[in-house]
Design a protein around this motif. Structure first.
Motif, short mmCIF file in Angstrom:
data_model
loop_
_atom_site.label_atom_id
_atom_site.label_comp_id
_atom_site.label_asym_id
_atom_site.label_seq_id
_atom_site.Cartn_x
_atom_site.Cartn_y
_atom_site.Cartn_z
N ALA A 271 -11.86 -9.17 -18.39
CA ALA A 271 -12.10 -10.61 -18.24
C ALA A 271 -11.59 -11.13 -16.90
O ALA A 271 -12.25 -11.94 -16.25
CB ALA A 271 -11.42 -11.35 -19.39
N ALA A 272 -10.43 -10.65 -16.47
CA ALA A 272 -9.87 -11.11 -15.19
C ALA A 272 -10.75 -10.68 -14.03
O ALA A 272 -10.97 -11.45 -13.08
CB ALA A 272 -8.45 -10.57 -15.02
N GLY A 273 -11.28 -9.46 -14.08
CA GLY A 273 -12.16 -9.00 -13.02
C GLY A 273 -13.43 -9.84 -12.93
O GLY A 273 -13.85 -10.23 -11.83
N LEU A 274 -14.05 -10.11 -14.08
CA LEU A 274 -15.25 -10.93 -14.10
C LEU A 274 -14.97 -12.34 -13.57
O LEU A 274 -15.76 -12.90 -12.80
CB LEU A 274 -15.82 -11.02 -15.51
CG LEU A 274 -16.52 -9.78 -16.07
CD1 LEU A 274 -17.00 -10.06 -17.49
CD2 LEU A 274 -17.68 -9.35 -15.19
N ALA A 275 -13.84 -12.92 -14.00
CA ALA A 275 -13.50 -14.27 -13.56
C ALA A 275 -13.30 -14.34 -12.05
O ALA A 275 -13.77 -15.27 -11.38
CB ALA A 275 -12.25 -14.76 -14.29
N ALA A 276 -12.60 -13.34 -11.50
CA ALA A 276 -12.33 -13.33 -10.06
C ALA A 276 -13.63 -13.18 -9.26
O ALA A 276 -13.86 -13.90 -8.28
CB ALA A 276 -11.35 -12.22 -9.72
N LEU A 277 -14.48 -12.24 -9.69
CA LEU A 277 -15.73 -12.01 -8.96
C LEU A 277 -16.66 -13.21 -9.06
O LEU A 277 -17.26 -13.64 -8.06
CB LEU A 277 -16.42 -10.75 -9.49
CG LEU A 277 -17.75 -10.40 -8.83
CD1 LEU A 277 -17.58 -10.17 -7.33
CD2 LEU A 277 -18.36 -9.15 -9.49
N MET A 278 -16.78 -13.77 -10.25
CA MET A 278 -17.65 -14.93 -10.44
C MET A 278 -17.18 -16.11 -9.59
O MET A 278 -17.99 -16.79 -8.95
CB MET A 278 -17.66 -15.31 -11.92
CG MET A 278 -18.54 -16.50 -12.27
SD MET A 278 -20.29 -16.15 -12.01
CE MET A 278 -21.01 -17.59 -12.82
N SER A 279 -15.88 -16.35 -9.56
CA SER A 279 -15.34 -17.46 -8.77
C SER A 279 -15.63 -17.25 -7.29
O SER A 279 -16.00 -18.19 -6.57
CB SER A 279 -13.83 -17.58 -9.00
OG SER A 279 -13.54 -17.85 -10.36
N LEU A 280 -15.47 -16.02 -6.83
CA LEU A 280 -15.73 -15.70 -5.42
C LEU A 280 -17.19 -15.96 -5.07
O LEU A 280 -17.49 -16.55 -4.02
CB LEU A 280 -15.35 -14.26 -5.14
CG LEU A 280 -15.58 -13.75 -3.71
CD1 LEU A 280 -14.72 -14.53 -2.73
CD2 LEU A 280 -15.28 -12.25 -3.62
N VAL A 281 -18.10 -15.53 -5.93
CA VAL A 281 -19.52 -15.71 -5.66
C VAL A 281 -19.90 -17.19 -5.67
O VAL A 281 -20.67 -17.65 -4.82
CB VAL A 281 -20.38 -14.94 -6.69
CG1 VAL A 281 -21.87 -15.23 -6.49
CG2 VAL A 281 -20.14 -13.44 -6.57
N VAL A 282 -19.35 -17.95 -6.60
CA VAL A 282 -19.67 -19.39 -6.67
C VAL A 282 -19.20 -20.09 -5.40
O VAL A 282 -19.93 -20.89 -4.81
CB VAL A 282 -19.02 -20.03 -7.91
CG1 VAL A 282 -19.18 -21.55 -7.88
CG2 VAL A 282 -19.67 -19.49 -9.19
N VAL A 283 -17.98 -19.80 -4.97
CA VAL A 283 -17.46 -20.44 -3.76
C VAL A 283 -18.27 -20.03 -2.54
O VAL A 283 -18.65 -20.87 -1.71
CB VAL A 283 -15.97 -20.09 -3.57
CG1 VAL A 283 -15.48 -20.57 -2.21
CG2 VAL A 283 -15.14 -20.71 -4.68
N ALA A 284 -18.55 -18.73 -2.41
CA ALA A 284 -19.34 -18.27 -1.26
C ALA A 284 -20.76 -18.80 -1.32
O ALA A 284 -21.33 -19.22 -0.31
CB ALA A 284 -19.35 -16.74 -1.21
N GLY A 285 -21.36 -18.81 -2.52
CA GLY A 285 -22.74 -19.24 -2.66
C GLY A 285 -22.92 -20.73 -2.47
O GLY A 285 -24.03 -21.18 -2.14
#
Length: 245
Positions: A49-63
């Motif tokens: 769950a932590a890995g998914l949350a970190a990656l998703m947050s990164l993509v949203v901010v970058a996107g």
């Protein structure tokens, strides 16, 4: 309300694809069958769950930068900033084509009749690792494998599109979308872990039966998943390109 529904629409389909991950689930089942099943299972769920949350947050901010409706942004965002543009369409289309390639590999590397499926190197010895390392492996399995990486990128870009200015990517919508994505994407991990924690040894027969079924049929699940998700993403990507051009 409409924004909340758009947020859910952006993340539910890719999150479901993330949840349907037979190989990581096999790794979890190996952990749940080990002597330290409870601690290892909880560590796996937390790491996933932590890995998914970190990656998703990164993509949203970058996107979020790809949907700036300011002057000169028409080549990336839609000409009025309201539709996904060329960059998003290209990324989505490429990810969809990649899924079709992975579908072909599932057929090529499927287990032969009478031969058990070979366990990937990343899962060997997982059951013997201490909980912190189990959590680290789970985070990697949840984010770095091509399917989940592609789906998380797709979900993150879709969420950034929904929350493009003037709403902005940083508000409650981003938290809601990321939370739903992580929760749904973690269901197939959370359910077995919760079952073991709550019922103890009583859950072991069902977990062993699930492991045997995945050994035999996991490649079929992945084949269908790659074909369907590939078609959806290629269609979404081509639509975005048509609108942007």
């Amino acid at each position: 309300m409409s924004t909340a529904l758009e947020v859910l629409g952006a993340v539910l389909a890719p999150a479901t694809g993330v949840a349907l991950s037979p190989l990581p689930l096999l790794g979890l089942l190996l952990v749940l069958g080990s002597p330290g099943a409870r601690a290892g299972g909880v560590a796996f769920a937390v790491g996933w769950a932590a890995g998914l949350a970190a990656l998703m947050s990164l993509v949203v901010v970058a996107g979020s930068g790809w949907f700036d409706p300011g002057p000169g942004s028409g080549a990336v965002a839609g000409v009025d900033g309201s539709e996904p543009g060329v960059a998003v369409g290209l990324v989505t289309t490429v990810v969809g084509v990649l899924f079709w390639v992975l579908a072909a590999r599932q057929v090529q590397h499927r287990p032969r009749p009478g031969h058990p499926a070979e366990l990937p190197a990343a899962l060997r010895g997982l059951a013997s690792l201490p909980p912190p390392r189990v959590a680290l492996v789970a985070a990697v399995l949840g984010t770095v494998n091509p399917k989940n990486l592609g789906l998380t990128i797709s979900a993150g870009l879709g969420l950034a599109d929904v929350l493009a200015p003037p709403a902005g990517p940083g508000g409650a919508g981003a938290v809601l979308g990321t939370g739903v994505f992580v929760l749904v994407g973690s269901l197939t991990v959370l359910v077995p872990v919760t079952a073991l924690v709550v019922t103890g040894e009583a859950a072991q027969p069902a977990l062993r039966a699930l492991q045997a079924w995945l050994d035999a049929h996991g490649w079929v699940v992945m084949l269908v998943l790659f074909l369907v998700l590939g078609a959806q993403l290629v269609g979404d990507g081509l639509r975005a390109l048509a609108v942007a051009w």
